[in-house]
Design an enzyme around this catalytic site. Sequence first.
Site, PDB file in Angstrom:
ATOM      1  N   ASP A  12      44.750  21.241 -12.402  1.00 52.03           N
ATOM      2  CA  ASP A  12      43.848  22.347 -12.786  1.00 52.03           C
ATOM      3  C   ASP A  12      42.910  22.815 -11.672  1.00 52.03           C
ATOM      4  O   ASP A  12      41.721  23.068 -11.926  1.00 52.03           O
ATOM      5  CB  ASP A  12      43.009  21.939 -14.001  1.00 52.03           C
ATOM      6  CG  ASP A  12      43.828  21.744 -15.272  1.00 52.03           C
ATOM      7  OD1 ASP A  12      45.069  21.733 -15.191  1.00 52.03           O
ATOM      8  OD2 ASP A  12      43.213  21.574 -16.340  1.00 52.03           O
ATOM      9  N   ASP A  54      45.544  24.901 -16.707  1.00 48.68           N
ATOM     10  CA  ASP A  54      45.047  25.189 -18.039  1.00 48.68           C
ATOM     11  C   ASP A  54      45.378  26.665 -18.280  1.00 48.68           C
ATOM     12  O   ASP A  54      45.086  27.514 -17.420  1.00 48.68           O
ATOM     13  CB  ASP A  54      43.528  24.957 -18.042  1.00 48.68           C
ATOM     14  CG  ASP A  54      42.979  24.444 -19.354  1.00 48.68           C
ATOM     15  OD1 ASP A  54      43.733  23.832 -20.133  1.00 48.68           O
ATOM     16  OD2 ASP A  54      41.768  24.641 -19.600  1.00 48.68           O
ATOM     17  N   HIS A  56      45.367  29.380 -21.288  1.00 51.12           N
ATOM     18  CA  HIS A  56      45.025  29.621 -22.690  1.00 51.12           C
ATOM     19  C   HIS A  56      45.379  31.028 -23.154  1.00 51.12           C
ATOM     20  O   HIS A  56      45.009  32.015 -22.521  1.00 51.12           O
ATOM     21  CB  HIS A  56      43.535  29.381 -22.910  1.00 51.12           C
ATOM     22  CG  HIS A  56      43.123  27.956 -22.678  1.00 51.12           C
ATOM     23  ND1 HIS A  56      43.802  26.891 -23.239  1.00 51.12           N
ATOM     24  CD2 HIS A  56      42.112  27.410 -21.955  1.00 51.12           C
ATOM     25  CE1 HIS A  56      43.216  25.764 -22.876  1.00 51.12           C
ATOM     26  NE2 HIS A  56      42.196  26.041 -22.089  1.00 51.12           N
ATOM     27  N   HIS A  62      39.168  25.561 -29.144  1.00 52.75           N
ATOM     28  CA  HIS A  62      38.841  25.055 -27.809  1.00 52.75           C
ATOM     29  C   HIS A  62      37.682  25.847 -27.187  1.00 52.75           C
ATOM     30  O   HIS A  62      36.895  25.282 -26.430  1.00 52.75           O
ATOM     31  CB  HIS A  62      40.100  25.149 -26.947  1.00 52.75           C
ATOM     32  CG  HIS A  62      40.017  24.550 -25.587  1.00 52.75           C
ATOM     33  ND1 HIS A  62      39.577  23.265 -25.349  1.00 52.75           N
ATOM     34  CD2 HIS A  62      40.345  25.059 -24.365  1.00 52.75           C
ATOM     35  CE1 HIS A  62      39.646  23.018 -24.036  1.00 52.75           C
ATOM     36  NE2 HIS A  62      40.092  24.092 -23.428  1.00 52.75           N
ATOM     37  N   HIS A  79      37.647  30.202 -20.788  1.00 54.48           N
ATOM     38  CA  HIS A  79      38.083  29.888 -19.426  1.00 54.48           C
ATOM     39  C   HIS A  79      39.608  29.909 -19.352  1.00 54.48           C
ATOM     40  O   HIS A  79      40.294  29.714 -20.361  1.00 54.48           O
ATOM     41  CB  HIS A  79      37.558  28.507 -18.989  1.00 54.48           C
ATOM     42  CG  HIS A  79      38.092  27.399 -19.856  1.00 54.48           C
ATOM     43  ND1 HIS A  79      37.510  27.029 -21.050  1.00 54.48           N
ATOM     44  CD2 HIS A  79      39.188  26.605 -19.722  1.00 54.48           C
ATOM     45  CE1 HIS A  79      38.216  26.065 -21.600  1.00 54.48           C
ATOM     46  NE2 HIS A  79      39.246  25.779 -20.816  1.00 54.48           N
ATOM     47  N   LYS A 104      49.647  24.241 -19.657  1.00 48.07           N
ATOM     48  CA  LYS A 104      49.244  23.545 -20.892  1.00 48.07           C
ATOM     49  C   LYS A 104      48.165  24.345 -21.600  1.00 48.07           C
ATOM     50  O   LYS A 104      47.427  25.088 -20.966  1.00 48.07           O
ATOM     51  CB  LYS A 104      48.713  22.145 -20.563  1.00 48.07           C
ATOM     52  CG  LYS A 104      47.491  22.169 -19.655  1.00 48.07           C
ATOM     53  CD  LYS A 104      47.092  20.770 -19.236  1.00 48.07           C
ATOM     54  CE  LYS A 104      45.955  20.764 -18.235  1.00 48.07           C
ATOM     55  NZ  LYS A 104      44.682  21.318 -18.713  1.00 48.07           N
ATOM     56  N   CYS A 147      40.416  16.620 -17.670  1.00 44.96           N
ATOM     57  CA  CYS A 147      41.865  16.762 -17.504  1.00 44.96           C
ATOM     58  C   CYS A 147      42.459  15.762 -16.519  1.00 44.96           C
ATOM     59  O   CYS A 147      43.604  15.332 -16.692  1.00 44.96           O
ATOM     60  CB  CYS A 147      42.200  18.202 -17.132  1.00 44.96           C
ATOM     61  SG  CYS A 147      41.841  19.331 -18.514  1.00 44.96           S
TER      62      CYS A 147
HETATM   63 ZN   LIG Z   1      40.846  24.584 -21.466  1.00 45.00          ZN
END
Ligand SMILES: [Zn+2]
Length: 192
Positions: A12, A54, A56, A62, A79, A104, A147
């Site tokens: 990340d 990451d 999203h 989250h 984020h 992810k 993470c």
């Molecule tokens: Zn996240």
Amino acid sequence: MSVPHKALIVVDVQNDFCPGGALATDRGAVVAAAVSGHLRAERDRYGVVVGTKDWHIDPVGHFAPDGVEPDFQETWPVHCVAGSHGAEVHPELDVDLVDAWFLKGEHTAAYSGFEGHLDGAETGLADWLRGREVTEVAVCGVATDFCVRATALDAVAEGFTVDLLSDLCSPVSEAGGAAAVGQMAAAGVTVV
Ligand SMILES: [Zn+2]
């Protein structure tokens, strides 16, 4: 020379987790540059290098709801929205040194890279690594206390021998980072 059975997992290292980003860690940009330096000097140590992102789309629960302060444990500022500038890899990380990317968190919170899948495919990280005869991993990146920790602990659970490259990590909080390093060590991670 045979290919080492060791992978580097770069967790990340994205704009939103670096200074100026939505969920910045103090050392994020330093780590991005340092990981590139490490790879330029020591790429031969690794059979493969993978990065996680990451990523999203609608990660239910989250993100803190509008007008509600995130708790920075379970809820976070918005984020790493898929396709946004914040989700891009930090420019100091040389992407030419990374062989494959794993995404992810599209529709749920996901801290561990082992919850992710190969970009553009369904292959999970553990299967992908085993398919390349990887038995050992080194983990670095952002954030140490979330993470990175989750990825390293899952790597142990998946049966890999795990090193944490602690100088190449950046925590959300110093105390959280220190606690996470302790947890990883207790789980069998070698802290380098
Ligand atoms: Zn996240």
